[in-house]
Design a protein around this motif. Sequence first.
Motif, PDB file in Angstrom:
ATOM      1  N   ARG A 240      39.579  47.339  31.576  1.00 46.21           N
ATOM      2  CA  ARG A 240      39.888  45.933  31.391  1.00 46.21           C
ATOM      3  C   ARG A 240      41.312  45.793  30.840  1.00 46.21           C
ATOM      4  N   LYS A 241      41.605  46.631  29.858  1.00 44.58           N
ATOM      5  CA  LYS A 241      42.944  46.595  29.259  1.00 44.58           C
ATOM      6  C   LYS A 241      44.000  46.970  30.302  1.00 44.58           C
ATOM      7  N   ASP A 242      43.668  47.975  31.123  1.00 44.24           N
ATOM      8  CA  ASP A 242      44.603  48.387  32.185  1.00 44.24           C
ATOM      9  C   ASP A 242      44.890  47.215  33.112  1.00 44.24           C
ATOM     10  N   MET A 243      43.832  46.484  33.436  1.00 42.79           N
ATOM     11  CA  MET A 243      44.000  45.368  34.368  1.00 42.79           C
ATOM     12  C   MET A 243      44.864  44.281  33.758  1.00 42.79           C
ATOM     13  N   TRP A 244      44.612  44.004  32.492  1.00 45.78           N
ATOM     14  CA  TRP A 244      45.423  42.988  31.830  1.00 45.78           C
ATOM     15  C   TRP A 244      46.888  43.407  31.847  1.00 45.78           C
ATOM     16  N   GLN A 245      47.094  44.725  31.672  1.00 52.27           N
ATOM     17  CA  GLN A 245      48.464  45.244  31.700  1.00 52.27           C
ATOM     18  C   GLN A 245      49.092  44.995  33.074  1.00 52.27           C
ATOM     19  N   VAL A 246      48.305  45.258  34.120  1.00 49.70           N
ATOM     20  CA  VAL A 246      48.813  45.044  35.476  1.00 49.70           C
ATOM     21  C   VAL A 246      49.186  43.575  35.668  1.00 49.70           C
ATOM     22  N   VAL A 247      48.309  42.694  35.215  1.00 47.57           N
ATOM     23  CA  VAL A 247      48.574  41.257  35.358  1.00 47.57           C
ATOM     24  C   VAL A 247      49.829  40.873  34.585  1.00 47.57           C
ATOM     25  N   ASP A 248      49.973  41.466  33.422  1.00 51.32           N
ATOM     26  CA  ASP A 248      51.150  41.199  32.601  1.00 51.32           C
ATOM     27  C   ASP A 248      52.426  41.667  33.303  1.00 51.32           C
ATOM     28  N   ASP A 249      52.371  42.866  33.876  1.00 53.01           N
ATOM     29  CA  ASP A 249      53.523  43.387  34.621  1.00 53.01           C
ATOM     30  C   ASP A 249      53.864  42.476  35.783  1.00 53.01           C
ATOM     31  N   LEU A 250      52.823  41.979  36.439  1.00 51.10           N
ATOM     32  CA  LEU A 250      53.047  41.107  37.587  1.00 51.10           C
ATOM     33  C   LEU A 250      53.735  39.817  37.144  1.00 51.10           C
ATOM     34  N   ARG A 251      53.296  39.315  36.016  1.00 50.34           N
ATOM     35  CA  ARG A 251      53.911  38.098  35.519  1.00 50.34           C
ATOM     36  C   ARG A 251      55.403  38.316  35.291  1.00 50.34           C
ATOM     37  N   ALA A 252      55.708  39.505  34.754  1.00 48.99           N
ATOM     38  CA  ALA A 252      57.111  39.825  34.501  1.00 48.99           C
ATOM     39  C   ALA A 252      57.921  39.788  35.795  1.00 48.99           C
ATOM     40  N   SER A 253      57.271  40.093  36.923  1.00 45.65           N
ATOM     41  CA  SER A 253      58.008  40.041  38.186  1.00 45.65           C
ATOM     42  C   SER A 253      57.821  38.687  38.872  1.00 45.65           C
ATOM     43  N   GLY A 254      57.312  37.712  38.134  1.00 43.44           N
ATOM     44  CA  GLY A 254      57.279  36.339  38.646  1.00 43.44           C
ATOM     45  C   GLY A 254      56.033  35.957  39.419  1.00 43.44           C
ATOM     46  N   VAL A 255      55.030  36.853  39.451  1.00 43.78           N
ATOM     47  CA  VAL A 255      53.805  36.539  40.196  1.00 43.78           C
ATOM     48  C   VAL A 255      52.921  35.590  39.384  1.00 43.78           C
ATOM     49  N   THR A 256      52.384  34.589  40.063  1.00 42.28           N
ATOM     50  CA  THR A 256      51.451  33.662  39.439  1.00 42.28           C
ATOM     51  C   THR A 256      50.044  34.237  39.587  1.00 42.28           C
ATOM     52  N   THR A 257      49.250  34.195  38.535  1.00 41.13           N
ATOM     53  CA  THR A 257      47.904  34.758  38.625  1.00 41.13           C
ATOM     54  C   THR A 257      46.856  33.726  38.232  1.00 41.13           C
ATOM     55  N   ILE A 258      45.823  33.653  39.044  1.00 41.79           N
ATOM     56  CA  ILE A 258      44.693  32.792  38.721  1.00 41.79           C
ATOM     57  C   ILE A 258      43.489  33.708  38.640  1.00 41.79           C
TER      58      ILE A 258
END
Lengths: 308, 253
Positions: free
Chosen positions: A170-188
């Motif tokens: 779960r933590k790994d996934m949150w990290q991935v989502v966080d990294d994606l945000r840093a590259s400008g990806v919107t996540t729902i």
Amino acid sequence: MPAIVSVKDLNKTYKSGFEALRKVNLDIEEGEILALLGPNGAGKTTLISTICGIVMPSSGTVTVGGHDVVRDFRAARELIGLVPQELTLEAFETVINTVRFSRGLFGKPKDEAHIEKVLRQLSLWDKRDSKIMMLSGGMKRRVLIAKALSHEPRVLFLDEPTAGVDVELRKDMWQVVDDLRASGVTTILTTHYIEEAEAIADRIAVILKGDILLVERKDELMERMGKKQIRIELSHPIKEVPESIAQRGVQRSEDGSALIYSYDSRAERTGITALLNDLQAEGLQMTDLSTHQSNLEEIFVGLVKDNA
Amino acid sequence: MNTKAVAAIYKYEMTRFFRTLMQSFISPVISTSLYFVVFGAAIGSRIDSVEGVGYGAFIVPGLIMLSVMTQATSNASFGIYFPKFVGTIYEVLSAPVNFFEITVGYVGAAATKALFIGTVILMTSALFVDIRIEHPLAMILFLLLTCLSFALLGFIIGIWARNFEQLQLIPLLIITPLVFLGGSFYSVTMLPPVWQVITHFNPVLYLISGFRWSFFGVADVPVMMSLGAIALFTGLCVVAIWTIFRTGWRIRQ
Ligand SMILES: Nc1ncnc2c1ncn2[C@@H]1O[C@H](COP(=O)(O)OP(=O)(O)OP(=O)(O)O)[C@@H](O)[C@H]1O
Ligand SMILES: [Mg+2]
């Protein structure tokens, strides 16, 4: 901020006659992480599926990146990556092939470096040649994420990405989502867990019976959710709350056998110590003490009552 | 046109086929050989020739058609039914592809597999009997159109089917009987007059007849009629698929 996903007056009535979405309006800002919360059957998956083109809207419009998802479906869908709720994968396929397939399907040219990057990011690189049926449930979930990321989407939908996933992953996934945000990806993402929304979301939307009941910044919602109650059982019932204690906002339970105090657990000073001192000063003896925090369920119930 | 998506679907479907290549290769070889043992040797020894063609050779076009039709149908129906059944269809539905591209990918792969099997049967047959092909171009045209049209039909069945029984139903109850009754193993002229008339309502007759004509120059019906029949059938399937995707029937809720 322009909305990257804009849902206007969206209705969905399934063939069975069931109204799964009722006049949903939702604007999702570019670059944000939005958590969509709601109990089972609230319409989370239906909403996501309609935006992604799997379910046809009954009425209303949805645009992604300014493109209508029905009329201009190509341009809209190119921007979207979807991780479905169910673990739907072909058992006999290898990890890397299924990820390559996704990239091709979205019309992107071959890019092995990108595929490798995604697989490494999700700790799947060592498993790239494994057949999917040989993977654990958590790994399959990651394969689905890898597929969704294979074509470099600008908007990522994660439908209950952490259902049945252990804390570590779960933590790994949150990290991935966080990294994606840093590259400008919107996540729902949809979830049943308020902690999850708390951990990563910028905004929280609550959906219930096909209605969006609230869309709020996480910090604001959390403040409301942060309210805690302490219940102090007294050895002898009282008829009236002593003045010094009543001043603190303490209330008597109905039969007078307990005192109830609401406080903000996030505040620096909760006032609990002072209250206990006052109790002693007033000569009140307590037999038990319990705390209670309003949870998402209660917020739902409250919202339903307000909307009834 | 999203050609990369078409290529991705096609390639993905073909790898499924290549994973079981030996099986895909061996089973038609064995079944063809069995047909030759049973029909060619046992029955063929009592029938010298049909319309001037040795019986063993006479059944070859029918044998190829039988396999090509059933294989094209079952491969295509399974190809689209399986993702529906497993749920992986979500990805195709959410991808920037239109109905035409999806169809080309799945149907193209199924038709290729059927073509491969048809070719294997032709080559296996050549080991048992002498085969001459008088009109090779017409032969290829008929073969390709049959692969294509029956793959289209299979695709429709795969979309329509709600369970595995339904998936098997049409090939088993309709296609196989029509192929057997369509003159695969005999000439229509060998039937009593009443049956000759009835058989002319069987669309498969026209395909087999045309296909056989391209081998031996003998046909039950005029070859242009055969060509017209298969063209009409292909057209009907295309229109049906176009309608399915336009309305989202049994695909999009
Ligand atoms: N194909 C369908 N036909 C008819 N009703 C449907 C269909 N799909 C979903 N529903 C109904 O629509 C409602 C919303 O379903 P949906 O899957 O969107 O809920 P959800 O919020 O994702 O729930 P969960 O948390 O359980 O995943 C449910 O009552 C469900 O029974
Ligand atoms: Mg759901």
